[in-house]
Scaffold this active site. Structure first.
Site, PDB file in Angstrom:
ATOM      1  N   TYR A 183      47.397  93.012 -30.187  1.00  0.00           N
ATOM      2  CA  TYR A 183      47.589  94.368 -30.756  1.00  0.00           C
ATOM      3  C   TYR A 183      48.004  94.263 -32.298  1.00  0.00           C
ATOM      4  CZ  TYR A 183      47.500  95.306 -26.075  1.00  0.00           C
ATOM      5  OH  TYR A 183      47.067  95.349 -24.528  1.00  0.00           O
ATOM      6  N   ARG A 231      58.314  90.872 -30.185  1.00  0.00           N
ATOM      7  CA  ARG A 231      57.695  89.922 -29.181  1.00  0.00           C
ATOM      8  C   ARG A 231      56.404  89.263 -29.864  1.00  0.00           C
ATOM      9  NH1 ARG A 231      55.596  90.691 -22.912  1.00  0.00           N
ATOM     10  NH2 ARG A 231      57.584  89.917 -22.525  1.00  0.00           N
ATOM     11  N   ARG A 329      55.434  90.628 -13.327  1.00  0.00           N
ATOM     12  CA  ARG A 329      55.028  90.719 -12.018  1.00  0.00           C
ATOM     13  C   ARG A 329      55.731  90.491 -10.955  1.00  0.00           C
ATOM     14  NH1 ARG A 329      49.769  87.239 -13.687  1.00  0.00           N
ATOM     15  NH2 ARG A 329      51.584  86.375 -15.016  1.00  0.00           N
TER      16      ARG A 329
END
Ligand SMILES: Cc1cc2nc3c(=O)[nH]c(=O)nc-3n(C[C@H](O)[C@H](O)[C@H](O)COP(=O)(O)O)c2cc1C
Length: 375
Positions: A183, A231, A329
């Protein structure tokens, strides 16, 4: 005594254990506004015993969303919608809440994964022209993004600051800047996506400039007690491609620079900048990068990526590879992952009194330290 269930502090932020729910896009917002889905999704995760729950990548500008359904914090309506969700969570759980502030850059204007995930043509189906450090598309068949001008960089930086102020008003207890997964901030760092010839491209120092400017501008408006972390993608996984790319060595330099800038923690992920990446996936496959950054910076480090088992998580913390683990997840699959880990490791974890009767006999002290927010 379980290390995973030992308390930890990031600056002034006290965490009950070492378990974080990793930020996870839900592609279910309307005009950037959280809705009932977010309340149910985050609410379910909030009562699962983790210490800190991160709200998904939340765009600082409408064009900074990954998909038209991505969450935003760029206007009053976004702020009010998130306030409603947070009010519900606060009534039901003592969990600490964090938010990941993000700008998708050239990966913006995409379709939701369940709609194929490809780039949406501008203006069709809610798409727009994405922006980036350079006019280089993420995938070969995609139209190139608009290369941000110097003036537009100021606007993006200001948007990060404005969203951070909204996050403070909302009572978030930790903020993470998304500089990973290909990103916008990662696009500045990596030579794969940054071919600028001004002060924001070329040398490592120049490529780090915009992410560092954003970090410092946001840090400057946050109260001292709110930790601001980042991050990172530790590598582009393109070392074997022959292409100049972002590597763990550069991430270490970036981590040290952020440390000087007042970074409170690093959340260590990897990949996302190029479809050509060759990721060596396996259990805990990013933990070695976390360890390297811990050794190089001494900052609080979050390990993430295929951490699914209680004993595995205990080993990551116990061996000193990282200070915290983030799970994504596995938390969707088992939102009570932390309860089950506590049962296995003899840890103590918070749980709502409404659920106390679920405690299987002989499971240890899972709910021994229950703290319920008073209504
Ligand atoms: C549904 C879903 C949404 C995600 N959204 C985000 C996100 O908003 N921000 C981010 O940094 N990572 C995001 N990720 C990546 C996760 O936070 C995590 O780093 C990754 O899934 C590896 O951890 P895991 O093996 O525990 O799933 C997402 C992952 C999933 C599965």
């Amino acid at each position: 005594m379980s290390e995973l269930f030992s308390p930890y502090r990031i600056g002034a932020l006290e965490l009950a254990n070492r378990i974080i729910v990793s930020p996870m896009c839900q592609y279910s917002a309307v005009d950037g506004c959280a809705g009932d889905w977010h309340a149910v999704h985050l609410g379910g995760l909030a009562i699962g015993g983790a210490a800190l729950l991160f709200v998904e990548a939340t765009a600082v500008l409408a064009e900074g969303r990954i998909t038209p359904g991505c969450l935003g914090l760029y206007d009053d309506a976004n702020e009010e919608a998130l306030a409603r969700v947070l009010r519900m969570i606060r009534q039901c759980s003592p969990i600490k809440m964090g938010i990941q502030l993000a700008h998708a850059g050239r990966k913006g204007s995409s379709a939701a994964p369940w709609d194929g995930g490809g780039l949406l043509a501008a203006a069709a189906a809610g798409g727009w022209q994405p922006v980036a450090p350079s006019a280089l598309a993420h995938a070969q068949h995609e139209a190139p993004p608009h290369a941000l001008t110097r003036g537009e960089l100021d606007d993006v930086r200001a948007a990060f600051v404005a969203s951070a102020k909204r996050a403070v008003r909302l009572g978030f207890e930790a903020i993470e800047l998304h500089a990973a997964h290909g990103y916008l901030l990662h696009q500045f760092l990596s030579p794969v996506s940054n071919r600028r010839t001004d002060d924001y491209g070329g040398t490592l120092e120049n490529r780090m400039r915009f992410p560092r400017e954003v970090f410092s501008a946001v840090r400057a408006v946050l109260p001292d007690h709110i930790p601001l972390g980042v991050r990172v993608s530790a590598t582009d996984w393109l070392e074997d491609s022959g292409e100049d790319s972002w590597t763990i060595e550069q991430t270490v330099t970036f981590g040290q620079a952020l440390q000087n800038d007042g970074c409170a923690f690093l959340d260590v992920s990897s990949g996302g900048i190029s479809p050509q990446q060759k990721i060596q996936v396996g259990p805990g496959y990013q933990v070695r990068f976390a360890r390297e950054l811990k050794e190089a910076t001494g900052l609080p480090i979050v390990a993430v990526g295929m951490i699914t088992d209680a004993l595995q998580a205990e080993e990551i913390i116990g061996s000193g590879s990282a200070d915290l683990v983030a799970l994504a997840r596995a938390m969707l699959y088992d939102p009570r992952w932390a309860w089950h880990a506590a049962a296995r490791l003899g840890g103590v974890v918070s749980g709502p009194r409404q659920y106390w009767r679920s405690l299987p006999s002989g499971s240890g002290r899972i709910f021994g330290d229950v703290r319920i927010a008073q209504r």
